[in-house]
Structures are given as C-alpha cells and as structure tokens.
Design an enzyme around this catalytic site. Structure first.
Site, PDB file in Angstrom:
ATOM      1  N   HIS A   1       2.974   9.517   9.223  1.00 27.09           N
ATOM      2  CA  HIS A   1       4.259   9.230   8.571  1.00 27.09           C
ATOM      3  C   HIS A   1       5.444   9.843   9.320  1.00 27.09           C
ATOM      4  O   HIS A   1       6.536   9.990   8.763  1.00 27.09           O
ATOM      5  CB  HIS A   1       4.255   9.700   7.106  1.00 27.09           C
TER       6      HIS A   1
ATOM      7  N   GLU B   1       0.820  -1.206   0.000  1.00 25.79           N
ATOM      8  CA  GLU B   1       0.000   0.000   0.000  1.00 25.79           C
ATOM      9  C   GLU B   1       0.855   1.257   0.000  1.00 25.79           C
ATOM     10  O   GLU B   1       0.526   2.244  -0.670  1.00 25.79           O
ATOM     11  CB  GLU B   1      -0.948  -0.008   1.207  1.00 25.79           C
ATOM     12  N   GLU B   2       1.954   1.247   0.746  1.00 25.99           N
ATOM     13  CA  GLU B   2       2.773   2.454   0.867  1.00 25.99           C
ATOM     14  C   GLU B   2       3.491   2.819  -0.436  1.00 25.99           C
ATOM     15  O   GLU B   2       3.980   3.933  -0.579  1.00 25.99           O
ATOM     16  CB  GLU B   2       3.799   2.293   1.995  1.00 25.99           C
TER      17      GLU B   2
END
Length: 366
Positions: free
Chosen positions: A322, A221-222
C-alpha cells in the site's frame, strides 16, 4: 509448465497504466474483457462490472474459482478550498504518509486534470521545522491541482466537484535483468496479470480440466466487499490471489509462493490450503507459509456474504504494501505454475457438489 513472462509483464504494465481506484474501475474492466475475448474465454459482467469468466472442464461441478481484484487505492475530492486546492479523503485503507508527494490524476466529468498531493505545510522555506512536526493525516493533506486561478471559483469553473475521483500515479519500473518490479498498485494488478497468464496457457495448450474453472475479477476488494457478489452458488473451492507482506515478523518472501494459513478473519480451509502446499511440494515450486494479522482478501468477503465454499489465499511477496511496492518476477512465475497445476488437479471432494451432505461422506483431518 513454463510461464510466458513476456505476456505476464506486458499485461502487468498495461494494467498498471489504467487508473482504477475502487468505484472508478470501468476502463480496467474493459481491458480485461478484451483480453478474455481475445483468448475466446466466455465471460459475463455483474451490474457494477465484476467479471466472471469460465474455462470449461469435463464436468461442471464441484467447480472451482480463481479470483484477483482490479481495484486499487485512491482518493476522492472532499471539499473545494478557498486557496484553489482540494481537501481529499482516501479510497481504501492507506496511510496519508504514503500519499504525500504523489502525482495524481483528477477525473472531473470528461476532463482529466493533473495535480500533486501535498501536506498543508509543504514549503520548508516558509514553515521551517514546522513542516517536519506536522502530523501525517488526511486532514493535513490537499491536492494542488494544476488549474490556473488559485481560488475556489477557478475550481468551480474547471468543472471540479465533490466526489470526483483521484488516481495515484503508479510510477512503474520493471527491471527485466534483476527481475524486480517497483510500482504502486501491484496489489493486486500483479495478481490479475498472473490470472490472465494462467488463462492464456490453459487455452493455448488446450488442456482438459477435470471441472469448470471460473476466473473472477472483482472491483471492490480494497473497500471490503470484493467477491461477495460474483460467485456461482455451486462453486466449491475458491483460491484468492493477492499480496503477502514481506515485513519484520512475517514469513512471506519476494521469491516463490506464499501460502497464507490465516488472516485477520481466521484460518483458511484446511483441506484446500494443504492441497496447494502438496502441489508445491510435488512440482518443486518454492514456497513458504505465513499468517497475516492486519489483512483480508476476496476470500473473506465471499464467506461473509454467506457463500459456503472452501477458500484459500496464495500470494506474491510484496515489500511496502500500500506504498511504493516492490515484487519479484520469480514469485509471479511460481504462482502461475501453482495455479496451473491446481487447475489440472482433481476436485478435493466429489460430494462438494452438494450443498448438504451426510456425515459418512464428510472428510476427516489427519
């Protein structure tokens, strides 16, 4: 439904302790596989390790899915430098400013080395004010790896290569009294812990689901591909579990559920999103709505891969996403309750089990 907070927090702490930057996720995949096996939930793996588990319902279709991602931010070795340090590049999208000062693990073959990510001008005693004026960028960072020698040959002798993965220490702190959880990589290991807690409750309480529920754990996903390759083609509804940013200009909160109405890829499915909002209202689950401008999730990658399904996004509020993130246990509990009630609710539209339908069967908006 009362969430098992002991299991949820234990699961989260164990997940956070496993390094899993995108591309280096095998060990966290094994951990989740072991948990699913312990719960007697059947699952299968894609070639690269995304997990698709299934809790059977009374009927197979139109089935639904819940998805969270196992991968995190990280870095890779870009170059072995003559000064015995390493130039690095990021894995995933995060700011070099957030990497400065991190302790990290470098994985070189079967060896694991420790090190620190530092700006090129790290010493105030040497560079004076120049270390304050140096721009925060990945080109101005290096990994000071704890290997004796201090030159490029020492790195070569240690078996370090370009492309080796670097995992950032999570620095996890869980305050059970206040409910606050501080750590890196809460995005999205908190979502994974919630999904496993929901699965455990469904199995142990032996509830009868109306349709099959697929539990999806993605591994990229990242870096953008997320749920693009792990779906059954007959999945009609998919709800992603991820973070909602509690920042100025946003309506997300560290408490309750944040229901996303849209992200940078556009609005989520009207009917599925409002179904989740109605479940919150019907069961007294604290919630709020938000829209994210610089954000995408597993839902986006599923749609972009050509899957025709209804998607929604539900979030735990996260501060400093993040970076060194903070969430609250209340949001995780509320998410667990919402997903439990969603799993027990009837499918939105019976005709969603068809790939194509006739106009009279197509739903109306109010």
């Amino acid at each position: 439904m009362s969430p098992n907070t002991d299991y949820l927090l234990s699961c989260l702490e164990r997940l956070l302790a496993i390094p899993s930057p995108s591309g280096f996720t095998d060990q966290v995949v094994h951990f989740v596989g072991e948990e699913l096996a312990r719960l007697n939930i059947p699952f299968e793996l894609t070639r690269r390790g995304a997990i698709r588990a299934t809790v059977a319902g009374r009927q197979r279709s139109p089935d639904r899915a819940l998805v969270a991602h196992l991968d995190t931010l990280g870095a890779q070795v870009k170059r072995l430098k003559d000064n015995g340090r390493l130039e690095v590049v990021p894995v995933g999208h995060w700011n070099a400013r957030f990497a400065e000062g991190c302790r990290a693990s470098l994985f070189a073959g079967k060896r694991r080395y420790r090190g620190s990510l530092l700006p090129l001008k790290a010493s105030g005693h040497t560079f004076g004010n120049a270390n304050d004026s140096q721009e925060a960028s990945w080109q101005n960072l290096e990994l000071r790896v704890d290997v004796p020698g201090g030159d490029r040959q020492a790195l070569v002798n240690a078996g370090i290569h370009i492309g080796d993965f670097i995992a950032i220490d999570p620095q996890t702190e869980v305050d059970r009294e206040s409910g606050f959880i501080n750590s890196r990589h809460l995005d999205d290991k908190a979502g994974v812990a919630v999904l496993l807690t929901v699965a455990k409750a469904l199995v142990e309480d032996q509830v009868a689901l109306p349709v099959d529920l697929h539990l999806l754990f993605t591994i990229t996903e990242e870096v953008g591909s997320g749920a693009s390759s792990v779906l059954h083609q007959d999945v009609a509804e998919m709800v992603s579990i991820d973070n909602g940013t509690t920042a100025p200009g946003q309506n997300s909160s560290e408490y309750g559920v944040t229901v996303a109405m849209a992200d940078q890829t556009g609005p989520f499915d009207y009917h599925l999103t409002h179904h989740l909002l109605q479940l919150c209202q019907a069961h007294g689950i604290a919630h709020q709505r938000d829209i994210f401008r610089f954000y995408r999730s597993d839902s986006a990658s599923a749609i972009e891969a050509g899957n025709d399904l209804r998607t929604a996004l539900v979030c735990f509020g996260i501060d400093a996403s993040h970076y060194y993130e903070r969430i609250h246990l209340d949001a995780l509990c509320c998410l667990t309750q919402l997903l439990w009630h969603y799993a027990l609710s009837e499918p939105l539209f019976a005709d969603d089990n068809k790939l194509l339908t006739q106009r009279p069967d197509f739903p109306h908006m109010p």
